[in-house]
Design a protein around this motif. Structure first.
Motif, PDB file in Angstrom:
ATOM      1  N   GLY A 135      38.764   5.331 -44.618  1.00  0.00           N
ATOM      2  CA  GLY A 135      39.313   5.822 -43.307  1.00  0.00           C
ATOM      3  C   GLY A 135      38.112   5.397 -42.259  1.00  0.00           C
ATOM      4  O   GLY A 135      37.907   5.001 -41.981  1.00  0.00           O
ATOM      5  N   VAL A 136      36.597   6.197 -43.019  1.00  0.00           N
ATOM      6  CA  VAL A 136      35.258   5.719 -42.821  1.00  0.00           C
ATOM      7  C   VAL A 136      35.391   4.075 -41.927  1.00  0.00           C
ATOM      8  O   VAL A 136      34.326   3.943 -40.914  1.00  0.00           O
ATOM      9  CB  VAL A 136      34.821   6.060 -43.328  1.00  0.00           C
ATOM     10  CG1 VAL A 136      32.991   5.611 -42.876  1.00  0.00           C
ATOM     11  CG2 VAL A 136      34.596   7.469 -43.556  1.00  0.00           C
ATOM     12  N   GLN A 137      35.763   3.211 -42.760  1.00  0.00           N
ATOM     13  CA  GLN A 137      35.093   1.929 -42.417  1.00  0.00           C
ATOM     14  C   GLN A 137      35.924   1.258 -40.976  1.00  0.00           C
ATOM     15  O   GLN A 137      35.744   1.162 -39.976  1.00  0.00           O
ATOM     16  CB  GLN A 137      36.213   0.839 -43.813  1.00  0.00           C
ATOM     17  CG  GLN A 137      34.631   1.218 -45.030  1.00  0.00           C
ATOM     18  CD  GLN A 137      35.486   0.064 -46.343  1.00  0.00           C
ATOM     19  OE1 GLN A 137      36.745  -0.486 -45.945  1.00  0.00           O
ATOM     20  NE2 GLN A 137      34.448   0.513 -47.193  1.00  0.00           N
ATOM     21  N   MET A 138      37.935   1.936 -40.917  1.00  0.00           N
ATOM     22  CA  MET A 138      38.389   1.726 -39.981  1.00  0.00           C
ATOM     23  C   MET A 138      38.263   2.688 -38.719  1.00  0.00           C
ATOM     24  O   MET A 138      37.787   2.029 -37.814  1.00  0.00           O
ATOM     25  CB  MET A 138      39.701   2.033 -40.475  1.00  0.00           C
ATOM     26  CG  MET A 138      40.513   1.295 -38.653  1.00  0.00           C
ATOM     27  SD  MET A 138      42.626   1.889 -39.509  1.00  0.00           S
ATOM     28  CE  MET A 138      43.090   1.012 -38.463  1.00  0.00           C
ATOM     29  N   ALA A 139      37.399   3.873 -39.117  1.00  0.00           N
ATOM     30  CA  ALA A 139      36.998   4.368 -37.295  1.00  0.00           C
ATOM     31  C   ALA A 139      35.983   3.889 -37.173  1.00  0.00           C
ATOM     32  O   ALA A 139      35.741   3.259 -35.598  1.00  0.00           O
ATOM     33  CB  ALA A 139      36.704   6.146 -37.499  1.00  0.00           C
ATOM     34  N   VAL A 140      34.719   3.317 -37.848  1.00  0.00           N
ATOM     35  CA  VAL A 140      33.300   2.533 -37.538  1.00  0.00           C
ATOM     36  C   VAL A 140      33.731   1.389 -36.815  1.00  0.00           C
ATOM     37  O   VAL A 140      33.896   0.335 -35.763  1.00  0.00           O
ATOM     38  CB  VAL A 140      32.514   2.529 -39.024  1.00  0.00           C
ATOM     39  CG1 VAL A 140      31.358   1.872 -38.427  1.00  0.00           C
ATOM     40  CG2 VAL A 140      31.841   4.213 -39.176  1.00  0.00           C
ATOM     41  N   GLY A 148      33.035  -0.783 -28.849  1.00  0.00           N
ATOM     42  CA  GLY A 148      31.450  -0.579 -27.720  1.00  0.00           C
ATOM     43  C   GLY A 148      31.370   0.093 -27.470  1.00  0.00           C
ATOM     44  O   GLY A 148      30.433   0.490 -26.415  1.00  0.00           O
ATOM     45  N   LEU A 149      32.044   1.711 -28.255  1.00  0.00           N
ATOM     46  CA  LEU A 149      31.602   2.643 -28.029  1.00  0.00           C
ATOM     47  C   LEU A 149      29.601   3.507 -29.823  1.00  0.00           C
ATOM     48  O   LEU A 149      30.176   2.374 -30.766  1.00  0.00           O
ATOM     49  CB  LEU A 149      32.707   3.759 -28.760  1.00  0.00           C
ATOM     50  CG  LEU A 149      33.640   3.409 -27.859  1.00  0.00           C
ATOM     51  CD1 LEU A 149      35.300   4.449 -28.439  1.00  0.00           C
ATOM     52  CD2 LEU A 149      33.473   4.384 -26.381  1.00  0.00           C
ATOM     53  N   PRO A 150      29.739   4.179 -29.692  1.00  0.00           N
ATOM     54  CA  PRO A 150      28.579   4.338 -30.263  1.00  0.00           C
ATOM     55  C   PRO A 150      28.659   4.951 -31.906  1.00  0.00           C
ATOM     56  O   PRO A 150      29.885   5.303 -31.524  1.00  0.00           O
ATOM     57  CB  PRO A 150      27.821   6.118 -29.966  1.00  0.00           C
ATOM     58  CG  PRO A 150      27.965   5.778 -28.499  1.00  0.00           C
ATOM     59  CD  PRO A 150      29.778   5.120 -28.045  1.00  0.00           C
ATOM     60  N   LEU A 151      28.465   4.311 -32.156  1.00  0.00           N
ATOM     61  CA  LEU A 151      28.794   4.459 -33.984  1.00  0.00           C
ATOM     62  C   LEU A 151      28.809   5.634 -34.962  1.00  0.00           C
ATOM     63  O   LEU A 151      30.004   5.790 -35.668  1.00  0.00           O
ATOM     64  CB  LEU A 151      27.931   3.147 -34.946  1.00  0.00           C
ATOM     65  CG  LEU A 151      28.719   1.902 -34.839  1.00  0.00           C
ATOM     66  CD1 LEU A 151      27.554   0.860 -34.695  1.00  0.00           C
ATOM     67  CD2 LEU A 151      29.720   1.087 -34.311  1.00  0.00           C
TER      68      LEU A 151
END
Length: 373
Positions: A252-257, A264-267
């Motif tokens: 989930g974290v990998q997909m969200a990042v 182009g949004l802040p990570l």
């Protein structure tokens, strides 16, 4: 007419005297009047009647016909209405511009209204004594608090009185569906009934269980209404279609990042840890994130506390997230929800947060970079 009647009487008397010459001196006026009636009924229809009498009757009929021809149009109309059957007259008098009523008022029995009205009057009397006591016994030690409480009590009492007006004389109406159909659904013509849109919400399966949703749809299909006039609209959560989703904290974290980087949004914009599921529908841009517990993160660089709910949804675009739900930022003692996040042009290096009230806050993008706190 009076002259004609006199002529008829004279001719009748003459014919009677000629027919009964021996009895003319012995009968009285009443008997003579009765003989006039009998002669008028019998002699015109007989084959051997007096020709003088026949000529006079025919001349009287001719005069009567001439008077009829000179009558006014109003008299002719009244004569025709007199000859028309009453059922037909009622049908003609009913104008098509005056349609039948589609509903009627059904009176409520007095035995149901009187008990409620007695209760209302009793409460009004009790309120009157209550306010009399409250106003005549002020609290000297807390006058401001007493005045505030009295004003609030008067306001609540006034709102209750306003609420009793429609209940004092309620109105029940009975509708006539057959008349509605007869007025707007004529045979051989398109239906003139208004179109009906029915919205069925299927966003949250917990608040709208599938069984209730299925029953709602079946009720719409069973509605006695023209098919081309009913439109059923289902409001879903937007996850239909070909979606890409991952389950588990690490995936989930990998997909969200990856989504934040792609658009182009802040990570570090979504500092979430215990993710259950992350999904994205590329055709619509709909994104959702599910996590176990609610998270509050403090961005120390800008001294901003942000709350992330267990479910976060929104529509992701290039350098922008619209219709965001599940994110709140603390402002003094309030937690207004954030509805939109957008990154300003690269030279400014700013990011904007917009809430539902239309208030926009601008911060540096570096405050939401990956690894920043």
């Amino acid at each position: 007419n009076s002259m004609d009647d006199d002529e008829l009487k004279a001719s009748g008397n003459q014919s009677t005297m000629e027919a009964h010459p021996n009895n003319s001196q012995d009968v009285g006026p009443h008997a003579r009047r009765g003989s006039n009636v009998s002669s008028m009924d019998s002699e015109p229809n007989g084959e051997s009647g007096n020709p003088v009498w026949k000529n006079r009757v025919e001349s009287w009929k001719d005069k009567k016909n001439k008077k009829k021809k000179g009558a006014t149009k109003a008299e002719i109309k009244t004569e025709k209405e007199d000859q028309t059957p009453p059922e037909q007259q009622m049908e003609e008098k009913q104008s098509p511009e005056a349609p039948d009523l589609l509903s009627s008022v059904v009176p409520i029995p007095p035995n149901k209204l009187k008990p409620y009205r007695v209760v209302v009057i009793t409460r009004l009397i009790i309120l009157t004594f209550f306010f009399y006591y409250r106003i005549t016994h002020p609290v000297d030690g807390a006058y401001g608090l007493w005045l505030t409480s009295v004003i609030c009590e008067i306001w609540f009492a006034f709102s209750w009185i306003l609420d009793q007006f429609p209940k004092w004389s309620p109105i029940n109406r009975e509708t006539y569906i057959d008349k509605l159909s007869a007025r707007f659904e004529r045979e051989g013509e398109p239906s003139e009934l208004a179109a009906v849109d029915v919205f069925v919400s299927t966003v949250d399966p917990m608040k709208e269980p599938p069984l209730i949703t299925a029953n709602t749809v079946l009720s719409i299909l069973a509605m006695d209404y023209p098919v081309d006039k009913v439109l059923g609209i289902s409001i879903s959560h937007g996850r239909e279609g070909r979606s890409n989703h991952q389950k588990g904290p690490s995936r989930g974290v990998q997909m969200a990042v990856s989504l934040l980087e792609e658009f182009g949004l802040p990570l570090g914009l979504l500092p979430l840890a215990d993710m259950i599921e992350v999904g994205f529908v590329r055709s619509t841009g709909y994104m959702w994130i599910l996590q176990k517990n609610k998270v509050e993160h403090n961005f120390k660089m800008i001294s901003k506390l942000v709350s992330y709910s267990t479910e976060i949804t929104g529509y992701v675009e290039k350098k922008q997230i619209k219709k965001l739900k599940g994110v709140k930022a603390k402002e003094l003692m309030l937690w207004p929800p954030v509805s939109e996040i957008s990154v300003v042009d690269p030279p400014t290096r700013k990011i904007q947060f917009k809430n539902l009230a239309g208030i926009t806050k601008t911060f540096p993008v570096e405050a939401f970079a990956c690894g920043k706190k």
